[in-house]
Write an enzyme that holds these catalytic residues in place. Structure first.
Site, PDB file in Angstrom:
ATOM      1  N   MET A  30       2.685  67.375  58.563  1.00 30.16           N
ATOM      2  CA  MET A  30       3.331  68.672  58.785  1.00 30.16           C
ATOM      3  C   MET A  30       4.161  69.037  57.549  1.00 30.16           C
ATOM      4  SD  MET A  30       3.996  69.022  62.817  1.00 30.16           S
ATOM      5  CE  MET A  30       5.478  68.082  62.959  1.00 30.16           C
ATOM      6  N   HIS A  34       7.005  62.933  51.759  1.00 27.22           N
ATOM      7  CA  HIS A  34       7.907  61.925  51.206  1.00 27.22           C
ATOM      8  C   HIS A  34       7.103  60.660  50.910  1.00 27.22           C
ATOM      9  CE1 HIS A  34       7.586  60.285  55.219  1.00 27.22           C
ATOM     10  NE2 HIS A  34       8.009  61.432  55.716  1.00 27.22           N
ATOM     11  N   HIS A  37       4.457  59.439  53.351  1.00 25.22           N
ATOM     12  CA  HIS A  37       3.150  60.101  53.261  1.00 25.22           C
ATOM     13  C   HIS A  37       2.377  59.571  52.057  1.00 25.22           C
ATOM     14  CE1 HIS A  37       5.434  63.396  55.442  1.00 25.22           C
ATOM     15  NE2 HIS A  37       4.411  63.175  56.253  1.00 25.22           N
ATOM     16  N   MET A 186      11.151  56.324  56.757  1.00 18.83           N
ATOM     17  CA  MET A 186      10.942  57.612  56.084  1.00 18.83           C
ATOM     18  C   MET A 186      10.445  58.635  57.101  1.00 18.83           C
ATOM     19  SD  MET A 186      11.064  57.388  52.623  1.00 18.83           S
ATOM     20  CE  MET A 186      11.260  56.104  51.433  1.00 18.83           C
ATOM     21  N   SER A 187      11.039  59.809  57.053  1.00 16.79           N
ATOM     22  CA  SER A 187      10.641  60.881  57.968  1.00 16.79           C
ATOM     23  C   SER A 187      10.978  62.216  57.324  1.00 16.79           C
ATOM     24  CB  SER A 187      11.431  60.743  59.279  1.00 16.79           C
ATOM     25  OG  SER A 187      11.376  61.947  60.014  1.00 16.79           O
TER      26      SER A 187
HETATM   27  O1  PAF Z   1       2.787  63.142  62.750  1.00 14.57           O
HETATM   28  C1  PAF Z   1       2.706  64.342  62.426  1.00 14.57           C
HETATM   29  O2  PAF Z   1       3.179  64.769  61.373  1.00 14.57           O
HETATM   30  C2  PAF Z   1       2.026  65.318  63.361  1.00 14.57           C
HETATM   31  O3  PAF Z   1       2.246  64.973  64.679  1.00 14.57           O
HETATM   32  C3  PAF Z   1       0.515  65.479  63.086  1.00 14.57           C
HETATM   33  C4  PAF Z   1      -0.219  64.160  63.294  1.00 14.57           C
HETATM   34  C5  PAF Z   1       0.308  65.954  61.659  1.00 14.57           C
HETATM   35  C6  PAF Z   1      -0.091  66.507  64.043  1.00 14.57           C
HETATM   36  O4  PAF Z   1       0.484  67.762  63.880  1.00 14.57           O
END
Ligand code: PAF
Length: 282
Positions: A30, A34, A37, A186-187
Protein backbone atom coordinates in the site's frame (compact mmCIF):
# COMPACT_ATOMS: atom_id res chain seq x y z
CA UNK A 1 11.77 4.17 -13.60
CA UNK A 2 8.35 4.02 -15.24
CA UNK A 3 5.12 3.56 -13.35
CA UNK A 4 2.26 1.58 -14.87
CA UNK A 5 -1.21 2.85 -14.10
CA UNK A 6 -3.47 0.53 -16.13
CA UNK A 7 -4.07 -3.21 -16.05
CA UNK A 8 -3.91 -3.45 -19.85
CA UNK A 9 -0.44 -1.95 -19.95
CA UNK A 10 0.62 -4.20 -17.08
CA UNK A 11 -0.78 -7.29 -18.77
CA UNK A 12 1.10 -6.50 -22.00
CA UNK A 13 4.38 -5.97 -20.18
CA UNK A 14 4.10 -9.06 -17.95
CA UNK A 15 3.09 -11.32 -20.85
CA UNK A 16 6.03 -10.00 -22.89
CA UNK A 17 8.42 -10.84 -20.03
CA UNK A 18 6.88 -14.31 -19.71
CA UNK A 19 7.07 -14.93 -23.48
CA UNK A 20 10.76 -14.12 -23.23
CA UNK A 21 11.04 -17.03 -20.76
CA UNK A 22 11.01 -15.06 -17.49
CA UNK A 23 9.09 -15.81 -14.33
CA UNK A 24 7.49 -12.92 -12.47
CA UNK A 25 7.29 -12.31 -8.73
CA UNK A 26 4.80 -10.00 -7.03
CA UNK A 27 5.01 -7.85 -3.90
CA UNK A 28 1.66 -6.19 -3.17
CA UNK A 29 1.96 -3.03 -1.05
CA UNK A 30 0.00 0.00 0.00
CA UNK A 31 3.03 2.23 -0.56
CA UNK A 32 4.93 4.40 1.93
CA UNK A 33 7.71 1.95 1.22
CA UNK A 34 10.42 1.15 3.75
CA UNK A 35 13.26 -1.32 4.32
CA UNK A 36 10.75 -4.06 5.17
CA UNK A 37 9.32 -3.80 1.64
CA UNK A 38 12.85 -3.62 0.20
CA UNK A 39 13.69 -6.93 1.91
CA UNK A 40 10.57 -8.57 0.40
CA UNK A 41 11.49 -7.23 -3.04
CA UNK A 42 15.10 -8.43 -2.69
CA UNK A 43 13.90 -11.92 -1.76
CA UNK A 44 11.52 -11.89 -4.73
CA UNK A 45 14.34 -10.75 -7.05
CA UNK A 46 16.52 -13.65 -5.87
CA UNK A 47 13.94 -16.00 -7.38
CA UNK A 48 12.53 -14.06 -10.33
CA UNK A 49 14.09 -11.88 -13.05
CA UNK A 50 11.18 -9.42 -12.75
CA UNK A 51 9.06 -8.35 -9.80
CA UNK A 52 5.85 -6.35 -9.92
CA UNK A 53 5.37 -4.07 -6.90
CA UNK A 54 1.82 -2.79 -6.63
CA UNK A 55 1.25 0.45 -4.76
CA UNK A 56 -2.43 0.71 -3.97
CA UNK A 57 -4.11 1.94 -0.79
CA UNK A 58 -7.05 -0.42 -0.83
CA UNK A 59 -10.20 1.36 0.39
CA UNK A 60 -12.19 -1.81 1.14
CA UNK A 61 -9.84 -3.13 3.84
CA UNK A 62 -10.14 -0.08 6.12
CA UNK A 63 -12.86 -0.42 8.72
CA UNK A 64 -12.04 3.07 9.97
CA UNK A 65 -12.53 5.99 7.54
CA UNK A 66 -10.01 8.16 9.38
CA UNK A 67 -7.36 5.45 9.16
CA UNK A 68 -7.89 5.29 5.37
CA UNK A 69 -7.72 9.06 5.04
CA UNK A 70 -4.54 9.31 7.12
CA UNK A 71 -2.75 6.34 5.59
CA UNK A 72 0.58 7.71 4.26
CA UNK A 73 0.70 8.18 0.47
CA UNK A 74 3.97 9.01 -1.27
CA UNK A 75 4.05 7.65 -4.84
CA UNK A 76 6.94 9.83 -6.08
CA UNK A 77 9.07 9.05 -3.04
CA UNK A 78 8.19 5.34 -3.40
CA UNK A 79 9.23 5.36 -7.08
CA UNK A 80 12.50 7.01 -6.08
CA UNK A 81 12.99 4.36 -3.38
CA UNK A 82 12.44 1.58 -5.94
CA UNK A 83 14.77 3.12 -8.52
CA UNK A 84 17.66 1.26 -6.77
CA UNK A 85 16.23 -1.94 -8.22
CA UNK A 86 16.44 -0.53 -11.78
CA UNK A 87 14.16 -2.00 -14.46
CA UNK A 88 13.80 -5.41 -12.80
CA UNK A 89 11.03 -3.90 -10.69
CA UNK A 90 7.78 -2.95 -12.38
CA UNK A 91 5.64 -0.50 -10.40
CA UNK A 92 1.88 -0.90 -10.74
CA UNK A 93 0.01 2.04 -9.21
CA UNK A 94 -3.62 1.74 -10.34
CA UNK A 95 -6.59 3.89 -9.35
CA UNK A 96 -9.45 2.29 -7.36
CA UNK A 97 -11.55 2.24 -10.57
CA UNK A 98 -8.76 0.46 -12.45
CA UNK A 99 -8.63 -2.28 -9.80
CA UNK A 100 -12.33 -2.59 -8.98
CA UNK A 101 -14.24 -1.18 -11.95
CA UNK A 102 -17.34 0.74 -10.85
CA UNK A 103 -18.19 -1.43 -7.85
CA UNK A 104 -15.69 -0.64 -5.11
CA UNK A 105 -16.84 -3.15 -2.51
CA UNK A 106 -15.74 -6.37 -0.83
CA UNK A 107 -16.66 -9.94 -1.65
CA UNK A 108 -17.73 -11.85 1.44
CA UNK A 109 -15.32 -14.77 1.95
CA UNK A 110 -15.46 -17.68 4.31
CA UNK A 111 -11.97 -17.90 5.74
CA UNK A 112 -13.20 -20.05 8.64
CA UNK A 113 -11.62 -19.51 12.05
CA UNK A 114 -8.83 -17.42 10.50
CA UNK A 115 -11.16 -14.43 10.16
CA UNK A 116 -12.75 -14.59 13.61
CA UNK A 117 -9.72 -13.95 15.80
CA UNK A 118 -7.30 -11.09 16.46
CA UNK A 119 -7.27 -8.74 13.43
CA UNK A 120 -10.49 -10.31 12.15
CA UNK A 121 -12.21 -9.76 15.48
CA UNK A 122 -10.95 -6.20 15.94
CA UNK A 123 -11.22 -4.99 12.34
CA UNK A 124 -14.59 -6.22 11.02
CA UNK A 125 -14.59 -6.65 7.23
CA UNK A 126 -10.82 -6.13 6.99
CA UNK A 127 -9.96 -9.55 5.62
CA UNK A 128 -12.82 -9.53 3.12
CA UNK A 129 -11.27 -6.31 1.80
CA UNK A 130 -7.78 -7.82 1.72
CA UNK A 131 -9.08 -11.00 0.03
CA UNK A 132 -11.06 -9.02 -2.54
CA UNK A 133 -8.22 -6.74 -3.58
CA UNK A 134 -5.65 -9.54 -3.69
CA UNK A 135 -7.93 -11.73 -5.79
CA UNK A 136 -8.27 -8.83 -8.25
CA UNK A 137 -4.57 -7.94 -8.18
CA UNK A 138 -3.44 -11.56 -8.59
CA UNK A 139 -5.63 -11.79 -11.70
CA UNK A 140 -4.32 -8.49 -13.06
CA UNK A 141 -0.63 -9.18 -12.37
CA UNK A 142 -0.63 -12.96 -13.06
CA UNK A 143 2.55 -13.62 -11.06
CA UNK A 144 4.24 -16.98 -10.52
CA UNK A 145 4.82 -16.21 -6.85
CA UNK A 146 3.71 -13.52 -4.38
CA UNK A 147 5.62 -12.46 -1.27
CA UNK A 148 4.14 -11.33 2.04
CA UNK A 149 5.77 -10.19 5.27
CA UNK A 150 5.20 -12.24 8.41
CA UNK A 151 4.51 -9.03 10.35
CA UNK A 152 0.96 -9.52 9.02
CA UNK A 153 1.07 -13.21 9.84
CA UNK A 154 -2.71 -13.58 9.99
CA UNK A 155 -2.99 -11.89 6.59
CA UNK A 156 -0.44 -14.37 5.22
CA UNK A 157 -2.59 -17.32 6.36
CA UNK A 158 -5.69 -15.63 4.94
CA UNK A 159 -3.93 -15.22 1.58
CA UNK A 160 -3.01 -18.92 1.53
CA UNK A 161 -6.68 -19.73 2.15
CA UNK A 162 -7.80 -17.24 -0.52
CA UNK A 163 -5.59 -18.96 -3.10
CA UNK A 164 -7.31 -22.28 -2.24
CA UNK A 165 -10.81 -20.78 -2.30
CA UNK A 166 -10.26 -18.97 -5.61
CA UNK A 167 -8.26 -21.90 -7.09
CA UNK A 168 -5.46 -19.56 -8.09
CA UNK A 169 -2.24 -21.01 -9.43
CA UNK A 170 0.50 -19.01 -7.76
CA UNK A 171 2.88 -19.73 -4.93
CA UNK A 172 2.56 -17.74 -1.70
CA UNK A 173 5.74 -17.14 0.26
CA UNK A 174 6.03 -15.67 3.74
CA UNK A 175 9.12 -13.59 4.56
CA UNK A 176 10.70 -12.80 7.96
CA UNK A 177 9.78 -9.61 9.80
CA UNK A 178 12.20 -6.77 9.16
CA UNK A 179 13.01 -4.79 12.31
CA UNK A 180 14.77 -1.61 13.25
CA UNK A 181 17.83 -2.10 15.44
CA UNK A 182 15.70 -1.37 18.52
CA UNK A 183 13.32 -4.20 17.59
CA UNK A 184 10.41 -2.14 16.24
CA UNK A 185 8.86 -4.00 13.29
CA UNK A 186 9.06 -1.95 10.09
CA UNK A 187 5.65 -0.64 9.08
CA UNK A 188 4.32 2.15 6.87
CA UNK A 189 2.39 3.32 9.90
CA UNK A 190 5.67 4.07 11.74
CA UNK A 191 5.92 7.15 9.50
CA UNK A 192 3.05 8.64 11.51
CA UNK A 193 4.67 8.13 14.92
CA UNK A 194 6.05 11.12 16.81
CA UNK A 195 9.60 11.05 18.20
CA UNK A 196 8.20 10.16 21.59
CA UNK A 197 6.02 7.37 20.20
CA UNK A 198 8.96 6.03 18.18
CA UNK A 199 10.91 5.79 21.41
CA UNK A 200 8.27 3.74 23.23
CA UNK A 201 6.99 1.57 20.33
CA UNK A 202 9.87 -1.00 20.62
CA UNK A 203 8.22 -2.05 23.90
CA UNK A 204 5.83 -4.11 21.75
CA UNK A 205 8.65 -6.36 20.54
CA UNK A 206 10.23 -6.46 24.01
CA UNK A 207 6.94 -7.85 25.37
CA UNK A 208 6.87 -10.49 22.65
CA UNK A 209 10.42 -11.49 23.59
CA UNK A 210 9.38 -11.81 27.23
CA UNK A 211 6.52 -14.10 26.18
CA UNK A 212 8.96 -16.20 24.16
CA UNK A 213 11.40 -16.44 27.05
CA UNK A 214 8.74 -17.84 29.38
CA UNK A 215 6.82 -19.89 26.81
CA UNK A 216 8.13 -23.30 27.92
CA UNK A 217 7.49 -22.76 31.62
CA UNK A 218 4.29 -20.67 31.82
CA UNK A 219 0.72 -21.22 30.66
CA UNK A 220 -0.95 -19.03 28.03
CA UNK A 221 -3.01 -17.43 30.80
CA UNK A 222 0.07 -16.60 32.85
CA UNK A 223 1.82 -15.13 29.83
CA UNK A 224 -1.23 -13.03 29.04
CA UNK A 225 -1.18 -11.68 32.57
CA UNK A 226 2.54 -10.82 32.40
CA UNK A 227 2.15 -8.95 29.10
CA UNK A 228 -1.12 -7.21 30.04
CA UNK A 229 0.38 -5.99 33.32
CA UNK A 230 3.54 -4.78 31.59
CA UNK A 231 1.44 -2.76 29.11
CA UNK A 232 -0.73 -1.32 31.88
CA UNK A 233 2.44 0.15 33.38
CA UNK A 234 3.74 1.48 30.07
CA UNK A 235 2.61 5.04 29.44
CA UNK A 236 1.80 5.94 25.83
CA UNK A 237 0.94 2.46 24.60
CA UNK A 238 -2.46 0.82 24.87
CA UNK A 239 -2.70 -2.91 24.37
CA UNK A 240 -5.60 -4.02 22.18
CA UNK A 241 -4.85 -7.72 22.37
CA UNK A 242 -2.15 -10.19 23.27
CA UNK A 243 -2.80 -13.66 21.95
CA UNK A 244 -0.93 -16.92 21.62
CA UNK A 245 -2.15 -18.97 18.70
CA UNK A 246 -1.42 -22.09 16.73
CA UNK A 247 0.25 -20.95 13.50
CA UNK A 248 -1.89 -23.12 11.20
CA UNK A 249 -5.44 -22.26 12.24
CA UNK A 250 -4.69 -19.30 14.57
CA UNK A 251 -6.85 -20.80 17.30
CA UNK A 252 -5.94 -19.27 20.67
CA UNK A 253 -3.79 -21.57 22.75
CA UNK A 254 -5.54 -23.29 25.64
CA UNK A 255 -3.21 -26.26 26.16
CA UNK A 256 0.17 -26.69 24.45
CA UNK A 257 0.34 -29.72 22.18
CA UNK A 258 3.41 -31.60 21.02
CA UNK A 259 4.51 -31.01 17.43
CA UNK A 260 2.43 -27.85 17.15
CA UNK A 261 3.93 -24.46 16.43
CA UNK A 262 2.76 -21.33 18.20
CA UNK A 263 3.24 -17.59 17.79
CA UNK A 264 2.44 -14.68 20.10
CA UNK A 265 0.58 -11.71 18.59
CA UNK A 266 0.13 -8.13 19.78
CA UNK A 267 -1.93 -5.18 18.56
CA UNK A 268 -1.40 -1.92 20.43
CA UNK A 269 -2.14 1.76 19.98
CA UNK A 270 0.47 4.50 20.22
CA UNK A 271 -1.93 7.43 20.34
CA UNK A 272 -4.18 6.96 17.29
CA UNK A 273 -1.73 4.73 15.49
CA UNK A 274 -2.38 1.04 15.58
CA UNK A 275 0.67 -1.21 15.48
CA UNK A 276 0.88 -4.99 15.22
CA UNK A 277 3.70 -7.47 15.68
CA UNK A 278 4.25 -11.15 16.39
CA UNK A 279 6.95 -13.67 17.24
CA UNK A 280 7.52 -17.40 16.78
CA UNK A 281 7.49 -19.05 20.21
CA UNK A 282 8.80 -22.54 19.45
O1 PAF B 1 -0.24 -5.73 3.70
C1 PAF B 1 -0.65 -4.82 2.95
O2 PAF B 1 0.03 -3.82 2.71
C2 PAF B 1 -2.02 -4.94 2.33
O3 PAF B 1 -2.90 -5.57 3.19
C3 PAF B 1 -2.02 -5.63 0.95
C4 PAF B 1 -1.52 -7.06 1.06
C5 PAF B 1 -1.12 -4.85 0.00
C6 PAF B 1 -3.43 -5.67 0.37
O4 PAF B 1 -3.95 -4.39 0.18
Amino acid sequence: MSIIFTKIELKNLVSKKKQEGNTVGFVPTMGALHEGHASLISLALEKHPYVVVSIFVNPTQFNNAQDLEKYPRALEKDAQFLSNFKDRVIIYAPSPQEVYGTNISSTSYNFGNLENVMEGEHRPGHFDGVGTVLNLLFRQVLPDEAFFGEKDFQQLQIVRKLVQLEKLSLKITGCPIHRQENGLAMSSRNARLTEKQLAIAPFIYKSLQIAKKHFETKSALQLKKIVTTAFANEEGLELEYFEIANIKNLSPLSRKRKNQKYRAFIAAYAGEIRLIDNIALN
